[in-house]
Design an enzyme around this catalytic site. Structure first.
Site, mmCIF file in Angstrom:
data_model
loop_
_atom_site.group_PDB
_atom_site.id
_atom_site.type_symbol
_atom_site.label_atom_id
_atom_site.label_comp_id
_atom_site.label_asym_id
_atom_site.label_seq_id
_atom_site.Cartn_x
_atom_site.Cartn_y
_atom_site.Cartn_z
ATOM 1 N N GLU A 131 -3.492 0.222 -9.135
ATOM 2 C CA GLU A 131 -2.513 1.310 -9.238
ATOM 3 C C GLU A 131 -1.162 0.660 -9.566
ATOM 4 O OE1 GLU A 131 -1.999 3.325 -5.475
ATOM 5 O OE2 GLU A 131 -1.580 5.236 -6.446
ATOM 6 N N SER A 176 0.821 -1.214 0.000
ATOM 7 C CA SER A 176 0.000 0.000 0.000
ATOM 8 C C SER A 176 0.847 1.252 0.000
ATOM 9 C CB SER A 176 -0.868 0.038 1.260
ATOM 10 O OG SER A 176 -1.729 -1.051 1.306
#
Ligand code: NAD
Length: 258
Positions: free
Chosen positions: A150, A117
């Site tokens: 992403e 993350s």
């Protein structure tokens, strides 16, 4: 290279979702975890998720999807995969250890991705024998529902690696967005300070948990309040990300709420 087989390391809430969407895209998957309990839970979660999709008329053959996933305690079972995706606990030392093992295990042309993350892709890629094949592949939670992946380049990530990962993400029905390797990348650079601010608002008595979430849902049209979202992501993961932002950007505005 066209990806046909995927290895996923870490069968927690992200890893089992990644395994599911890969299998639904027709890829063969090996899902591993150090914890047998996590693997059992992952299998049950996938079975339930597929059953929900059948009920909604979005899937006809759940058994075929399930048959493409091997659940294993042995990382060695990932040796032949085209791409290995690390989705273990958000701790630098755990990820470094896994990436070093993957680097020695998979074929030299196989891609090594991390679902981190926030941790620097350049640092993670440096653990891999050819860092040009390492990349960040940041799925969102819950993986079967959320459309975004992403994509994060480390300093040496090659165009070929980036394009191959963009193509396989699209095959999974995801939209691939590019971000550079700065702490938190794009999504968590923006999301986590908001969640952290909601925790500060609670800490300072601005409003109750219920009212903060209700205000943000109705006032800013978010489907879930920031405190509910924090619980959903996992408070351990939220804190780990804030610490990466705080340390990496060196600005007190990222200080995690006590
Ligand atoms: P989780 O706690 O649900 O799962 C982590 C799993 O990793 C556990 O099952 C654990 O047993 C396993 N694990 C730990 N060390 C391991 C090792 N050495 N080898 C193999 N497996 C190991 O956590 P999660 O929420 O699934 O998060 C996983 C990763 O995904 C983290 O990097 C996190 O930052 C990232 N991520 C999380 C979210 C979210 O909303 N939770 C969203 C995007 C990305």
């Amino acid at each position: 290279m066209e990806i046909q087989s995927v290895g996923v390391v870490g069968a927690g809430q992200m890893g089992n979702g990644i395994a599911q969407v890969c299998a639904m895209a027709g890829l063969s998957v090996v899902l591993t975890d150090v914890s047998s309990k996590a693997l059992e839970k992952a299998q049950a979660t996938i079975v339930n998720s597929l059953a929900r999709l059948v009920k909604k008329g979005q899937l006809s053959d759940p058994d075929a999807v399930l048959s493409r996933i091997v659940f294993s305690n042995e990382m060695a079972d990932l040796a032949a995969v085209d791409i290995a995706i690390e989705a273990a606990t958000e701790r630098l030392e755990i990820k470094i250890d896994i990436l070093r093992q993957l680097s020695a295990l998979v074929r030299p042309e196989a891609i090594i991705a991390s679902n981190t993350s926030s941790i620097s892709l350049t640092v993670l890629a440096a653990q891999v024998s050819q860092p040009q094949r390492a990349i960040g592949m940041h799925f969102m939670n819950p993986v079967p529902v959320m459309k975004l992946v992403e994509g994060i380049r480390g300093l040496e990530t090659s165009d070929e690696t980036f394009d191959t990962v963009a193509a396989v993400s699209e095959k999974m029905g995801k939209v691939f967005v590019r971000a550079n390797d700065v702490p938190g990348f794009a999504v968590n650079r923006i999301l986590m300070p908001m969640i952290n601010e909601a925790v500060y608002a609670l800490y300072e008595g601005v409003a109750s948990v219920k009212d903060i979430d209700q205000a943000m849902k109705l006032g800013t049209n978010q489907p879930m309040g920031p405190l509910e979202l924090a619980g959903f992501i996992g408070l351990d993961t939220c804190l780990a990300i804030m610490e990466v932002l705080h340390d990496g950007l060196g600005d007190t505005k990222y200080r995690p709420c006590p």
